[in-house]
Design a protein around this motif. Structure first.
Motif, PDB file in Angstrom:
ATOM      1  N   THR A 153      11.038  53.090  70.762  1.00 16.11           N
ATOM      2  CA  THR A 153      10.583  53.538  72.077  1.00 16.11           C
ATOM      3  C   THR A 153      10.235  55.015  71.998  1.00 16.11           C
ATOM      4  O   THR A 153      11.026  55.813  71.476  1.00 16.11           O
ATOM      5  CB  THR A 153      11.661  53.326  73.151  1.00 16.11           C
ATOM      6  OG1 THR A 153      11.997  51.941  73.209  1.00 16.11           O
ATOM      7  CG2 THR A 153      11.164  53.787  74.518  1.00 16.11           C
TER       8      THR A 153
ATOM      9  N   LYS B  83       6.723  51.307  74.327  1.00 17.68           N
ATOM     10  CA  LYS B  83       7.609  50.389  73.608  1.00 17.68           C
ATOM     11  C   LYS B  83       6.832  49.764  72.455  1.00 17.68           C
ATOM     12  O   LYS B  83       5.790  49.135  72.670  1.00 17.68           O
ATOM     13  CB  LYS B  83       8.107  49.295  74.543  1.00 17.68           C
ATOM     14  CG  LYS B  83       9.012  49.785  75.653  1.00 17.68           C
ATOM     15  CD  LYS B  83      10.429  50.018  75.181  1.00 17.68           C
ATOM     16  CE  LYS B  83      11.115  48.727  74.813  1.00 17.68           C
ATOM     17  NZ  LYS B  83      12.533  48.952  74.380  1.00 17.68           N
TER      18      LYS B  83
ATOM     19  N   ASP C  39      15.290  51.352  68.692  1.00 15.67           N
ATOM     20  CA  ASP C  39      16.069  50.633  69.701  1.00 15.67           C
ATOM     21  C   ASP C  39      17.462  50.283  69.198  1.00 15.67           C
ATOM     22  O   ASP C  39      18.402  50.139  70.001  1.00 15.67           O
ATOM     23  CB  ASP C  39      15.317  49.361  70.123  1.00 15.67           C
ATOM     24  CG  ASP C  39      14.059  49.672  70.915  1.00 15.67           C
ATOM     25  OD1 ASP C  39      13.800  50.876  71.162  1.00 15.67           O
ATOM     26  OD2 ASP C  39      13.333  48.722  71.292  1.00 15.67           O
TER      27      ASP C  39
END
Length: 661
Positions: A522, A487, A553
């Motif tokens: 991500t 992330k 995202d």
């Protein structure tokens, strides 16, 4: 050169055995030390920091005209493929400044991380080994190494005395591009003074392509890909004083590389680099410590992007000074570790040679960092951890000064739940300062046909990564599987808007507008590999597969995502003969960023190798034949900016001879 002698001894032992087995029924194999690991572990011990080491025959078989091509079939590694001259490794879908490039443990200090058209200024043809490393150990080399690092080890500064003259020379020729390559290394010593010389010469014309140049356009050019030629020269010399207390040495090297950019405009890049390095190690410097290492390097790098008229358009320069010291302490309460400090001072610019807007202004950057990496055994569980703090400043001659405080850390654990099997996990947190061009770009970049626009208000990039792995580490059959999720907050990427502008940034038709943007992203994926008898004599085999996907995202994929791949290979080694055959299948890739317009077709790449080694007057003389893309498949890699107009080379036969002494 100790690595070379160990590999050669292992090869001779295997050649006279049908299958050399130890008492536990395992092959007797040479141990290759990962030099970028502070604990001096072998490649087989890299459980907490997944690693691959290319050395010996495997490195020579896979060696290509660029570092990206050489590593492109390793697990989790793809290549940017910006023509034959410029192809940089991409690890798990992360590229550029997120993958650190090292030479002998020091930053290469080129500008290959800035753009895909810039070649890595490190030559694999004279390397003793090439290392791929991730995990806590990567923190020694930079907080920005979110994707990992690649270390080219050429031992230009010797660390041991050779009892006699040793080295190797290799000559090879390739059919697809009328290529000629001559490389060599020589090591020796006089009393306590060790010395090293290496050099490489490469000429290659435009390479042949299987079909048409432009994807889906039968009327486009065929035959050879225009502007895919390369002309490269490298040379280095080094020496060191080696004694019972350790060593101290220095080296100087020079690289000259002129290569074509197979874009519609047909630019060339004239790249030059001179670097000076100092390396030293002191054993038992004082009570409680095992070694003290000090390294320093100065790099003078420049390249000119040259238009079709032969005149330079943009001049890139990077002057960099790097220092680092490391102290490895003796075991303390069961912990073994290394502490160090690293500094870097650079002056970078990308200035117009035609009087127009500068792509990137002259910018002075400094970095000061401290790091600590430790490992211990907690019962049967192996545990390691690393941390790094860093202060980065960017000071352009025009624009806003920026500074960033960065913190990075990583922890990992491995549990051998039954003999020969292990399961592990790694958690890491890393921060990266925006690069100079991401902050201050404001001009044309002719080789990529873009007008780049940075943002001086960018925040630092923060990555949170988790990785789980399980592997079988002993026996004739070994395997491993990794799953990871990364992330990234404030991920920086180039967004091609679709607007066309001129060299001044006004509406026009010459250049594509590319604006650097920031958004959360991500990246996640899975890798698996199974090997049978990878280093013993007789039959061996490998099966691997990898997939990764990066997405924003807020929706949509990151640009230039690697395709899903599966590969299989078989090899046979007996006596003086060695042979192998491999197939890599890449699926079509339709996970596109919002501004990407075309899918990448699937492809099959078939490679083969055959070699014979004989003794001639004390030399190990190896005659070899390599086949690449034997089915002449049209290969377009999804990680290339030029995928629509620049396929990879067609069928290529490489033949040559290598002498070791």
């Amino acid at each position: 050169m100790k690595i070379q002698r160990t590999l050669l001894a292992g090869a001779i032992l295997s050649a006279y055995s049908t299958l050399a087995l130890g008492q536990a029924g395992e092959p007797v194999v040479p141990q290759v030390v990962v030099t970028a690991n502070p604990f001096g572990k072998t490649a087989n011990d890299q459980i907490l920091a997944p690693a691959k080491v290319l050395a010996g025959d495997e490195l020579r078989d896979k060696a290509g005209s660029s570092l990206g091509e050489t590593l492109s079939q390793e697990l989790g590694v793809s290549a940017s493929a910006f023509g034959a001259g410029a192809s940089r490794p991409i690890i798990r879908g992360l590229e550029g400044a997120r993958v650190k490039m090292l030479e002998n443990g020091m930053a290469v200090s080129d500008v290959s991380g800035l753009s895909n058209d810039h070649a890595v200024a490190a030559e694999g043809a004279v390397a003793q080994q090439i290392e791929i490393l991730r995990g806590p150990a990567a923190l020694l080399y930079g907080s920005g190494a979110i994707g990992g690092l690649v270390n080219v080890v050429n031992e230009r500064i010797p660390t041991a005395l050779e009892p006699k003259l040793t080295g190797q020379m290799e000559a090879r020729a390739s059919t697809v591009d009328s290529g000629r390559n001559l490389s060599g290394t020589i090591d020796g010593s006089v009393d306590k003074m060790a010395w090293h010389i290496d050099g490489n010469f490469r000429n290659a014309d435009d390479y042949k392509i299987p079909g048409n140049r432009v994807l889906g356009d039968p009327d486009s050019a065929s035959g050879r890909l225009p502007h895919s030629d390369t002309r490269e020269r490298t040379g280095g010399i080094g020496g060191s004083w080696v004694d019972s207390w350790g060593f101290i040495g220095a080296s100087v090297s020079r690289l000259s590389n002129v290569y074509g950019i197979p874009s519609d405009e047909g630019s060339k890049i004239d790249q030059k680099q001179t670097r000076y390095d100092i390396d030293s190690l002191v054993k038992a410097p004082f009570e409680g410590f095992e070694t003290f290492k000090f390294k320093a390097g100065y790099t003078d790098y420049k390249h000119a992007e040259i238009g079709e008229d032969g005149a330079p358009e943009v001049l890139f320069k990077n002057h960099s000074t790097e220092t680092r010291f490391e102290l490895t302490h003796k075991p303390l309460a069961g912990w073994r570790g290394t502490f160090g400090v690293q500094t870097e001072n650079t002056n970078f610019s990308a200035l117009s040679a035609e009087g127009g807007p500068d792509t990137v202004p002259v910018t002075h950057s400094t970095s000061n960092a401290a790091f600590l990496v430790e490992e211990t055994d907690l019962g049967p569980v192996k545990f390691n951890a690393g941390g790094r703090v860093e202060r980065v400043k960017r000071e352009p001659v025009t624009g806003v000064n920026r500074s960033f405080n960065l913190q990075s850390g990583s922890v990992g654990a491995m549990w051998p739940f039954v003999p020969g099997y292990a399961v592990g996990a790694t958690l890491s947190y890393a921060q990266r300062a925006p690069s100079t061009e991401e902050l201050y770009s404001a001009g044309p970049h002719d080789a990529t046909v873009t007008f780049d626009i940075g943002d001086a208000d960018f925040k630092k990039e923060t990555s949170r990564n988790v990785e789980l792995n399980v592997q079988k580490t002993t026996g004739l059959v070994r395997w491993k599987a990794n799953v990871f999720r990364n992330k990234v907050s404030d991920f920086i990427y180039g967004h091609v808007t679709g607007n066309l502008v001129d060299a001044e940034g006004n509406p026009g038709s010459e250049l594509r507008e590319r604006i650097f943007e920031q958004a959360d992203a991500t990246i996640q994926g899975v890798e698996a590999e199974l090997e049978y008898n990878p280093t013993g004599a007789g039959w061996s085999g490998r099966l691997f597969g990898d997939t990764s996907h990066g997405k924003l995202d807020r929706g949509g994929s990151l640009p230039l995502q690697p395709a899903n791949r599966i590969g299989v290979s078989a090899a046979y080694k007996m006596g003086a003969w060695r042979a192998g055959l491999s197939l890599v299948h890449a699926q079509s890739q339709d996970r596109l960023a919002s501004f990407e317009t075309s899918d990448t077709p699937s492809y099959n790449q078939v490679n083969a190798n055959l070699s014979y080694t004989q003794k001639v007057d004390g030399y190990d003389l190896t005659w070899f034949l390599l086949g690449k893309n034997l089915t002449n498949d049209e290969i377009r890699v999804s990680t290339s900016v030029l995928k629509d107009i620049s396929p990879l080379p067609g069928r290529n036969v490489v033949f040559g001879v290598r002498a070791k002494f």
